[in-house]
Enzyme design. Structure first.
Site, PDB file in Angstrom:
ATOM      1  N   HIS A  54     -10.223   7.872   2.821  1.00 39.78           N
ATOM      2  CA  HIS A  54     -10.278   6.361   2.946  1.00 39.78           C
ATOM      3  C   HIS A  54     -11.635   5.809   2.954  1.00 39.78           C
ATOM      4  CE1 HIS A  54      -6.566   7.884   5.225  1.00 39.78           C
ATOM      5  NE2 HIS A  54      -6.198   6.675   4.939  1.00 39.78           N
ATOM      6  N   HIS A 110       0.698  -1.066  -0.101  1.00 39.01           N
ATOM      7  CA  HIS A 110       0.099   0.007   0.090  1.00 39.01           C
ATOM      8  C   HIS A 110       0.839   1.255   0.100  1.00 39.01           C
ATOM      9  CE1 HIS A 110      -3.759   1.964   1.437  1.00 39.01           C
ATOM     10  NE2 HIS A 110      -3.010   3.137   1.689  1.00 39.01           N
ATOM     11  N   GLU A 111       1.674   1.316   0.923  1.00 41.23           N
ATOM     12  CA  GLU A 111       2.505   2.688   1.073  1.00 41.23           C
ATOM     13  C   GLU A 111       3.409   2.923  -0.118  1.00 41.23           C
ATOM     14  OE1 GLU A 111       1.835   4.128   3.251  1.00 41.23           O
ATOM     15  OE2 GLU A 111       0.861   2.942   4.719  1.00 41.23           O
TER      16      GLU A 111
END
Length: 663
Positions: free
Chosen positions: A443, A355-356
């Site tokens: 989000h 993800h990062e």
């Protein structure tokens, strides 16, 4: 722009590779058979860093010629940001723009060039011409700085301090204006570094836009098994330096919150013991996640490293005290992980890294702004590729699934952080697009794209995948079949790196993925139509088969319409038997300041022209966004149809944004 976000799963115990080799053993992987093979020419070429560097060098050397070729204004210049090449030689070069030497925010564009050098199309973030009356501000920089600091404190930032505002051209909202961009530092209320970018009108002082440069969430993680790591050195001095993956290094911040920290070293090549009390254990997770993410992008998408330049990022673990978060920071080109509540549950895990690091890929390519719908797409892109990395790694201790943070127990009841099959199950995320989805936290607005990706990969309805039960609904209650995750990943990656830009919204994401599907599988193919239908299933656009009988063939390629110049044409290949209908619908989307300048024709495969619109000095409205009806029953449906557009009067240029045929 600095980026980052959180998604955490489990930490891992690792046993290093043989002393001195630095090479990691390749795990066994299960790759599902694709639904349909992508067209070979449209797949990304597996470029080495030196080949990519040569493409970049060529692009840098020809920026002035490219600007003239695109008929940019005399005050505009291009700067190369990224380049991708397909196997058939097509090159996709991403540029940023300047105007009178000032950066243009929202002015990025991608030029798509055939192997022979001919321009196949241009994807622009801003359609209109760049014209600003003056680049002399009427508002002092100090006023912009004060407004930016105030905005940051309103969001709960602590110790807010601002860098000196820089003058920019703000073009993301349509009409370009002179503005200031101020970056406010300090820390956010939960201890995360603050990088709030505030855009202020340099003439009126009005705040135009803001986005957070460091994006994050919350989570906890446990450990999930033994892995093999890339490391360097020999006894008694090994380091967590992965020479096989761009020299990725893993550092220990030792509960600090600044600097690089100290590189992990060890007398043996065995790292961690599976407990949070051993500082190496979190480092194992971070290093393992980084190497799996590197391998995924290289082996699946032909991208060597986040920026495609063969250079590895670095990871920092043990950030702060009881910091329940993780983030990517593009300014340091690094990933940072906290240790969770009580410093007992480090947020280092496989899909956290996926993800990062994917935030880094987004920053290096489309640069999706972390606000509004583009922010939701940014966050969803990291969820999508974090999920893809998890499937790719095929780790039996953490098998791939469509649940985000399923092992961190962030809610205290064993439920995941996010669900891709039905995002609203988390109580806040959006299943479908609506006009206010951009007002949600990124989000939660990401749910629309996450749902799209799940449906495109697996299809709608109840099913069990890898021991997990899913039941994915659709907005219109009509089913979609799915095309397989591998194909969905390729479409999303191609759309991100070649057709999305900083301001892409959900409608733009639909356009980008349809163009990617057309490149990979063919215009009007079954896969292409499934992409369109899947967007409709999350309430973005319409289905290709409304009422069960119609077929839609669409071109999303943008074509510049020169002012009082030669006619341009845009083709659509139609694969449909029988005759064309007596009520063939032709939907046209053109941006033009004075549409009365335009003559528009539909050309049948045999060259027969059907006049859709004549020029008229009395038609002074802007743009053409209309559906015309043509009796084409005398023509066979199959073949290449073309839209022909010509600007016959001087004064304004325009852009054909796309068009479609409904049979």
């Amino acid at each position: 722009m600095a980026t980052g976000a959180l998604v955490a799963v489990t930490a891992l115990l690792a046993v290093g590779v043989q002393a001195g080799t630095g090479a990691a053993a390749a795990p066994h992987r299960n790759t599902p058979a694709p639904h349909a093979a992508p067209a070979a020419g449209a797949l990304p070429a597996k470029l080495s860093p030196s080949q990519r560097a040569e493409l970049l060098r060529t692009a840098h050397a020809t920026t002035d010629a490219t600007a003239r070729r695109l008929q940019l204004g005399a005050q505009e210049k291009l700067a190369v940001k990224d380049v991708e090449q397909d196997a058939d030689g097509t090159v996709h070069t991403r540029y940023e723009r300047t105007y009178q030497g000032l950066p243009v925010l929202g002015g990025d564009l991608v030029v798509h060039t055939a192997k022979g050098g001919a321009v196949k199309g241009v994807t622009k973030a801003t359609r209109g011409a760049l014209k600003v009356a003056s680049v002399t501000p009427k508002v002092a920089p100090a006023a912009a700085e004060a407004k930016a600091v105030s905005a940051s404190r309103t969001l709960g930032a602590k110790k807010a301090d601002a860098q000196t505002p820089r003058k920019v051209i703000w073009a993301a909202d349509g009409t370009p204006v002179l503005a200031y961009e101020t970056v406010v530092g300090g820390t956010q209320d939960d201890g995360t570094p603050n990088q709030l970018h505030v855009i202020t009108d340099a003439t009126t002082g009005k705040k135009l836009f803001q986005y957070q440069g460091i994006e994050n969430g919350i989570g906890k993680s446990e450990y999930s098994g033994q892995v093999t790591l890339g490391s360097s050195g020999s006894a008694p001095s090994f380091t967590l330096t992965d020479t096989a993956r761009g020299n990725h290094r893993t550092y220990n911040l030792n509960h600090g919150s600044s600097g690089t920290g100290s590189l992990f070293t060890n007398a043996t090549d065995t790292w961690g013991d599976g407990t949070p009390s051993n500082p190496e254990t979190a480092a194992v997770d971070a290093a393992y996640g980084a190497q799996e993410t590197w391998d995924y992008y290289k082996n699946v998408h032909g991208r060597t490293g986040i920026r495609g330049d063969g250079v590895g990022a670095y990871s920092r673990v043990h950030y702060g005290n009881s910091y329940v978060n993780a983030f990517w920071d593009d300014s340091c080109f690094c990933m940072t992980y906290g240790d969770g509540q009580g410093n007992n549950k480090p947020l280092t895990a496989l899909d956290v890294a996926g993800h990062e690091m994917s935030h880094g890929v987004t920053a290096a390519t489309a640069g999706l702004e972390y606000s509004g719908e583009s922010g939701g797409l940014n966050e969803a892109t990291s969820d999508i590729f974090g999920t893809a990395v998890e499937f790719y790694a095929n780790n039996p201790a953490d098998p791939g699934d469509y649940l985000i943070g399923e092992k961190i127990d962030i809610n205290g009841d064993g439920t995941p952080l996010r669900y891709m099959d039905k995002p609203s199950k988390d109580g806040a995320s959006a299943d479908y697009w609506s006009s206010d989805v951009g007002n949600l936290d990124v989000h939660y607005s990401s749910g629309v794209a996450n749902h799209f990706f799940y449906l495109l990969s697996e299809g709608s309805g109840p099913k069990d995948i890898g021991g997990v039960h899913y039941d994915s609904p659709t907005y219109d209650n009509q089913p979609v079949p799915g095309i397989g995750r591998a194909n969905a990943e390729k479409i999303w990656f191609k759309a991100l790196t070649q057709y999305m830009n900083a301001n892409t919204d959900y409608a733009g994401a639909r356009t980008a993925t349809l163009q990617a599907a057309a490149d990979l599988f063919g215009q009007g193919s079954a896969t292409y139509n499934t992409v369109a239908d899947t967007w409709a299933a999350v309430n973005v656009g319409s289905r290709t088969t409304p009422g069960g009988g119609d077929s839609v063939f669409e071109s999303t390629a943008k074509v510049a319409i020169p002012d009082r110049g030669a006619a341009i044409t845009s083709p659509i290949a139609v694969s449909r038997g029988g005759q064309a209908p007596g009520a063939l619908k032709v939907t046209v989307d053109i941006s033009h300041a004075f549409r009365g300048d335009l003559v528009i024709d539909l050309l049948a495969p045999d060259g027969t022209a059907y006049r859709l619109k004549n020029a008229s000095a009395w038609d002074s409205a802007a743009d053409v966004k209309t559906t015309y009806t043509v009796n084409a029953s005398a023509k066979a449906a199959s073949g290449t149809w073309k839209l022909r557009v010509q600007d016959v009067y001087a004064g304004d240029a325009g852009t054909l944004n796309g068009w479609k045929l409904t049979f």
